[in-house]
Structure formats: C-alpha cells, structure tokens
Scaffold this active site. Sequence first.
Site, PDB file in Angstrom:
ATOM      1  N   LYS A   1       0.814  -1.232   0.000  1.00  0.00           N
ATOM      2  CA  LYS A   1       0.000   0.000   0.000  1.00  0.00           C
ATOM      3  C   LYS A   1       0.840   1.271   0.000  1.00  0.00           C
ATOM      4  CE  LYS A   1      -1.822  -2.086   3.501  1.00  0.00           C
ATOM      5  NZ  LYS A   1      -1.797  -3.502   3.230  1.00  0.00           N
TER       6      LYS A   1
ATOM      7  N   GLU B   1      -4.986  -4.473  -6.866  1.00  0.00           N
ATOM      8  CA  GLU B   1      -6.190  -5.027  -6.231  1.00  0.00           C
ATOM      9  C   GLU B   1      -5.885  -5.604  -4.853  1.00  0.00           C
ATOM     10  OE1 GLU B   1      -9.763  -5.302  -7.574  1.00  0.00           O
ATOM     11  OE2 GLU B   1      -9.522  -5.203  -5.413  1.00  0.00           O
TER      12      GLU B   1
ATOM     13  N   ALA C   1      -7.245  -7.754   0.455  1.00  0.00           N
ATOM     14  CA  ALA C   1      -6.464  -8.919  -0.016  1.00  0.00           C
ATOM     15  C   ALA C   1      -7.010  -9.408  -1.365  1.00  0.00           C
ATOM     16  CB  ALA C   1      -6.438 -10.009   1.044  1.00  0.00           C
TER      17      ALA C   1
ATOM     18  N   LEU D   1     -10.160  -9.883  -2.281  1.00  0.00           N
ATOM     19  CA  LEU D   1     -11.529  -9.460  -2.616  1.00  0.00           C
ATOM     20  C   LEU D   1     -11.519  -8.393  -3.725  1.00  0.00           C
ATOM     21  CD1 LEU D   1     -13.016  -9.054   0.986  1.00  0.00           C
ATOM     22  CD2 LEU D   1     -13.272 -10.999  -0.566  1.00  0.00           C
TER      23      LEU D   1
ATOM     24  N   GLY E   1      -0.134 -15.400   9.736  1.00  0.00           N
ATOM     25  CA  GLY E   1       0.215 -14.599   8.550  1.00  0.00           C
ATOM     26  C   GLY E   1      -0.818 -13.544   8.211  1.00  0.00           C
TER      27      GLY E   1
ATOM     28  N   ASP F   1      -2.550   0.857   8.938  1.00  0.00           N
ATOM     29  CA  ASP F   1      -2.837   0.021   7.769  1.00  0.00           C
ATOM     30  C   ASP F   1      -4.228   0.329   7.212  1.00  0.00           C
ATOM     31  OD1 ASP F   1      -2.166  -2.301   6.048  1.00  0.00           O
ATOM     32  OD2 ASP F   1      -3.908  -3.173   7.053  1.00  0.00           O
TER      33      ASP F   1
ATOM     34  N   LYS G   1      -5.541   2.058   3.570  1.00  0.00           N
ATOM     35  CA  LYS G   1      -6.564   1.481   2.686  1.00  0.00           C
ATOM     36  C   LYS G   1      -7.678   2.487   2.433  1.00  0.00           C
ATOM     37  CE  LYS G   1      -5.647  -3.238   4.205  1.00  0.00           C
ATOM     38  NZ  LYS G   1      -5.975  -4.250   5.199  1.00  0.00           N
TER      39      LYS G   1
HETATM   40  N1  LIG Z   1      -0.379 -11.031   4.724  1.00  0.00           N
HETATM   41  C1  LIG Z   1      -1.569 -10.620   4.278  1.00  0.00           C
HETATM   42  O1  LIG Z   1      -2.631 -11.177   4.592  1.00  0.00           O
HETATM   43  C2  LIG Z   1      -1.655  -9.457   3.316  1.00  0.00           C
HETATM   44  C3  LIG Z   1      -2.906  -9.122   2.753  1.00  0.00           C
HETATM   45  C4  LIG Z   1      -2.981  -8.045   1.838  1.00  0.00           C
HETATM   46  C5  LIG Z   1      -1.820  -7.330   1.530  1.00  0.00           C
HETATM   47  N2  LIG Z   1      -0.637  -7.680   2.131  1.00  0.00           N
HETATM   48  C6  LIG Z   1       0.549  -6.893   1.796  1.00  0.00           C
HETATM   49  O2  LIG Z   1       1.488  -7.740   1.168  1.00  0.00           O
HETATM   50  C7  LIG Z   1       2.819  -7.290   1.469  1.00  0.00           C
HETATM   51  C8  LIG Z   1       3.634  -8.457   2.018  1.00  0.00           C
HETATM   52  O3  LIG Z   1       3.027  -8.932   3.215  1.00  0.00           O
HETATM   53  P1  LIG Z   1       3.586 -10.263   3.918  1.00  0.00           P
HETATM   54  O4  LIG Z   1       2.569 -10.587   4.951  1.00  0.00           O
HETATM   55  O5  LIG Z   1       3.955 -11.275   2.891  1.00  0.00           O
HETATM   56  O6  LIG Z   1       4.924  -9.697   4.608  1.00  0.00           O
HETATM   57  P2  LIG Z   1       6.188 -10.548   5.147  1.00  0.00           P
HETATM   58  O7  LIG Z   1       5.802 -11.950   5.411  1.00  0.00           O
HETATM   59  O8  LIG Z   1       6.833  -9.761   6.222  1.00  0.00           O
HETATM   60  O9  LIG Z   1       7.190 -10.542   3.889  1.00  0.00           O
HETATM   61  C9  LIG Z   1       7.783  -9.375   3.416  1.00  0.00           C
HETATM   62  C10 LIG Z   1       8.862  -9.789   2.418  1.00  0.00           C
HETATM   63  O10 LIG Z   1       9.378  -8.615   1.795  1.00  0.00           O
HETATM   64  C11 LIG Z   1      10.807  -8.721   1.766  1.00  0.00           C
HETATM   65  N3  LIG Z   1      11.340  -7.368   1.650  1.00  0.00           N
HETATM   66  C12 LIG Z   1      11.225  -6.339   2.536  1.00  0.00           C
HETATM   67  N4  LIG Z   1      11.824  -5.234   2.042  1.00  0.00           N
HETATM   68  C13 LIG Z   1      12.309  -5.579   0.809  1.00  0.00           C
HETATM   69  C14 LIG Z   1      13.012  -4.872  -0.202  1.00  0.00           C
HETATM   70  N5  LIG Z   1      13.325  -3.599  -0.063  1.00  0.00           N
HETATM   71  N6  LIG Z   1      13.366  -5.542  -1.347  1.00  0.00           N
HETATM   72  C15 LIG Z   1      13.045  -6.853  -1.515  1.00  0.00           C
HETATM   73  N7  LIG Z   1      12.362  -7.578  -0.575  1.00  0.00           N
HETATM   74  C16 LIG Z   1      12.001  -6.933   0.562  1.00  0.00           C
HETATM   75  C17 LIG Z   1      11.156  -9.444   3.032  1.00  0.00           C
HETATM   76  O11 LIG Z   1      12.451  -9.972   2.944  1.00  0.00           O
HETATM   77  P3  LIG Z   1      13.082 -10.953   4.074  1.00  0.00           P
HETATM   78  O12 LIG Z   1      12.384 -12.273   3.908  1.00  0.00           O
HETATM   79  O13 LIG Z   1      14.516 -11.023   3.710  1.00  0.00           O
HETATM   80  O14 LIG Z   1      12.799 -10.281   5.384  1.00  0.00           O
HETATM   81  C18 LIG Z   1      10.058 -10.505   3.057  1.00  0.00           C
HETATM   82  O15 LIG Z   1      10.433 -11.606   2.255  1.00  0.00           O
HETATM   83  C19 LIG Z   1       2.661  -6.122   2.464  1.00  0.00           C
HETATM   84  O16 LIG Z   1       2.734  -4.909   1.783  1.00  0.00           O
HETATM   85  C20 LIG Z   1       1.251  -6.319   3.029  1.00  0.00           C
HETATM   86  O17 LIG Z   1       0.642  -5.113   3.387  1.00  0.00           O
HETATM   87  C21 LIG Z   1      -0.524  -8.712   2.992  1.00  0.00           C
END
Ligand SMILES: NC(=O)c1ccc[n+]([C@@H]2O[C@H](COP(=O)([O-])OP(=O)(O)OC[C@H]3O[C@@H](n4cnc5c(N)ncnc54)[C@H](OP(=O)(O)O)[C@@H]3O)[C@@H](O)[C@H]2O)c1
Length: 363
Positions: free
Chosen positions: A119, A147, A152, A154, A205, A219, A223
């Site tokens: 975001k 999207e 997420a 939806l 997660g 957050d 949104k």
């Molecule tokens: N989880 C959900 O349900 C959900 C739902 C909707 C949207 N999102 C969005 O999706 C995104 C990811 O969420 P997540 O839950 O997957 O987070 P996460 O598990 O913390 O994973 C974040 C990943 O990004 C990597 N990273 C951070 N900074 C980086 C950079 N500058 N260059 C390359 N890689 C980088 C991290 O590397 P390392 O592994 O080395 O730390 C990690 O692999 C977020 O923006 C979140 O708002 C998540």
Amino acid sequence: MAHEAPVSILLLGTGVVGSALIEMLASGTCAGDVALSAVANTRGVVPTGGAALTAADVHELLARPRTVRATSDVASDEVLDAHARRSCPVLVDATAARGMERFYERALARGIHVVTANKKPLVVPWVERQSLFDAGRRTGGARLRYEATVGAGLPVIETLKDLVRTGDRVDRIECVLSGTLGFIANELAAGTRLSRAVAIAKERGYTEPDPREDLGGADVARKACILARELGAPLETSDVALEPFVPAAVLGGSEEGRDLHHALESLDDEHARRVAALNARGEKLVYLARIQRGAAGTVRASAGPVALPSTHPAARLEGPRALVAFTTARYADAPLVVSGSGAGGAVTATALLADVLKVTGRA
Ligand SMILES: NC(=O)c1ccc[n+]([C@@H]2O[C@H](COP(=O)([O-])OP(=O)(O)OC[C@H]3O[C@@H](n4cnc5c(N)ncnc54)[C@H](OP(=O)(O)O)[C@@H]3O)[C@@H](O)[C@H]2O)c1
C-alpha cells in the site's frame, strides 16, 4: 490460435504473500503461461538472465543469511534492464517496503508492468501518486494494478473503479478493512487475551510485517486513503480521522516480539473487561472505516473501533473476514457489498496473480 508469449515475473518479497505466490506458480494450476524469472528479498536477488527460476534457486535464496544490502541490488538498472528484455515482464511487489514508488516508475518507464500488494507506494503525497500513475500512461503500454492492497483477494478496487467509470456517484463506503483487527476482535469476543490474539494473528500470517501498523490503525488509514483517492479526492493518510485500536503510546518500542508482546500484556485486563461489558450488552467491537462524500462533493475518511450490535453484518464477520459496502446513487436502497476473507497469503497471492494475468492481457 497464436501461442502467447510467457509472462515473466520479477518478484519482490518471499514472506507470507510472496511464498504463497511462489507455491501457486510451482503448482502449475494457473491458466496462463507464467514463470518466475527473478526473486528478491532483503537477503538478495536471484539474478536474471537465463531460464526461468527453479525451486532450488528459490530455496537457496530463502536460506541465505539476512543482510541489508540487497535492496540496492534489486533496484539496480541492470536488474530492471535484464527483466525488461524478457517476454511480458511484470514486477510483483509483495513487500511492505517504503520508497517502492520510485522503483515502480523506473520499471514502468522500461515497459515493465507493475502489480503490487504494497500500500505504501499508493499513499505517497497526492502529487507523487499522480506522477506514478502518469509514468504508466507515458509509456503507453505498461500498467499498474493494486487489487491486493485493499481486502487482499476481494474485488474491492475493481468494483469501485467500475462504479466510478460507469458514472455512478459513490456517496459512502463503509468497511471492515482489516482482516487482522477483525480476527483479533473475534478472538477477544471468544475470551482470548489481547496479547495472545495478536500473537495468533501474526502466526497465521494475517498481520502486517509490523503488527503495530494494524493495531495503530495505520494500515486501515492507508486502505481508506487508497479508496478515497479512487473517487478523485486528493486525500492524504494524515487526513484520515484515526482512532487506533491500541493507543499509540502503548505501541512504541520495537516491533520484534517481546517489546510489543509485553506492551500488549499490560492492556490484557482492560480489554477483557471492555469486551465482557460489550458482550453483556449484545455488542461487539468492530474496527470500521468510513469514506463519505459531503454535500459540496468533498470526501472525508475516518477509521476507529465502534461497538455494534452483534447482529450487525459487520459484527458477524468471522475470522479475518473483511466487508466493504458501497452506497451509491444506483445502490441507494441496498448497498453493493463485497465480503470474504480479507487477509492471508493464498488469497492475497491470488489477487496478485489475477492482476498479473490482467495487465498482460491474459484475462
Ligand atoms: N499477509 C496478508 O494477509 C496481506 C494481505 C494483503 C496485503 N498484504 C501486503 O502484502 C505485502 C507483504 O506482506 P507479507 O505478509 O507477505 O509480509 P512478510 O511476510 O513480512 O514478507 C515481506 C517480504 O518482503 C521482503 N522485503 C522487505 N523489504 C524488501 C526490499 N526492499 N526488497 C526486496 N524484498 C524486501 C522481506 O524480505 P526478508 O524475507 O529477507 O525479510 C520478506 O520476504 C505487504 O505490503 C502487506 O501489506 C498482505
């Protein structure tokens, strides 16, 4: 029918969402010919060039020790230039990193489509956001889709865009946008302590990489800002009238484990009493966001915890469910409602992959 060129993904982030996308692609169930050509996290980037990545490449990347220098590696012109030479190149951002908007602009300028779950690049100051959207238009071909940033998997953004571009007047959007806070509120209502409920949400997660962004409302404010901007309103996140779920003073300190857990433990009793009082009145705490068009056409946004009757549709959401209700000129009597799981790796990765297929004309 002519054979379509394969889609090549440069994936940033191998966390909850990124790894779900990797698994999805490895399963071979996606209708399009989509392959990972490069994957990056903070530990490094598997270099582009050569054939599509193998599962062994990805495992090798995940096993690397943590460093801080990888971000500059992945942001290099060399990586982008190599990716731009691939067929149907797409940059997929599954990080929560700041400053990615500049990386997107450079990708779009090279004809690389951008698909994001992040975001932060969309809530940069309005002028910068317009510059990002113009970057795609200037290249004439490369597109930006997001999207996954709201609700997420939806179809929230696309539904809103459809309402706006078909000339409907969106008067109000009421939403439970945080699957994380919804899950936590449900756990609290079932008698779980606040500190434990947050720990479970993190384990599953559902939370942002830094759970303080959920608990403080940042957050949801992002949104709400993204949705308000779809209405053409130059709203900033600081314009969202925000009441945090957990007071900002309690959220200070480190995001990592102990500090936050201890801080939340100090609120366990207070939250338990509050929830018991609500239960006794047949009410439930819901973290609600509202985007409202005023009489003069101005758009206002707010977010905060409200006590709703347990029978209210927003109070009956289970687990990490989200709900977005659009009240418009055409949906005046009964709002258009989008609802379902609003957090989690698989559903978010689904939205990313669907956007990849759309930007490349595969859907
Ligand atoms: N989880 C959900 O349900 C959900 C739902 C909707 C949207 N999102 C969005 O999706 C995104 C990811 O969420 P997540 O839950 O997957 O987070 P996460 O598990 O913390 O994973 C974040 C990943 O990004 C990597 N990273 C951070 N900074 C980086 C950079 N500058 N260059 C390359 N890689 C980088 C991290 O590397 P390392 O592994 O080395 O730390 C990690 O692999 C977020 O923006 C979140 O708002 C998540």
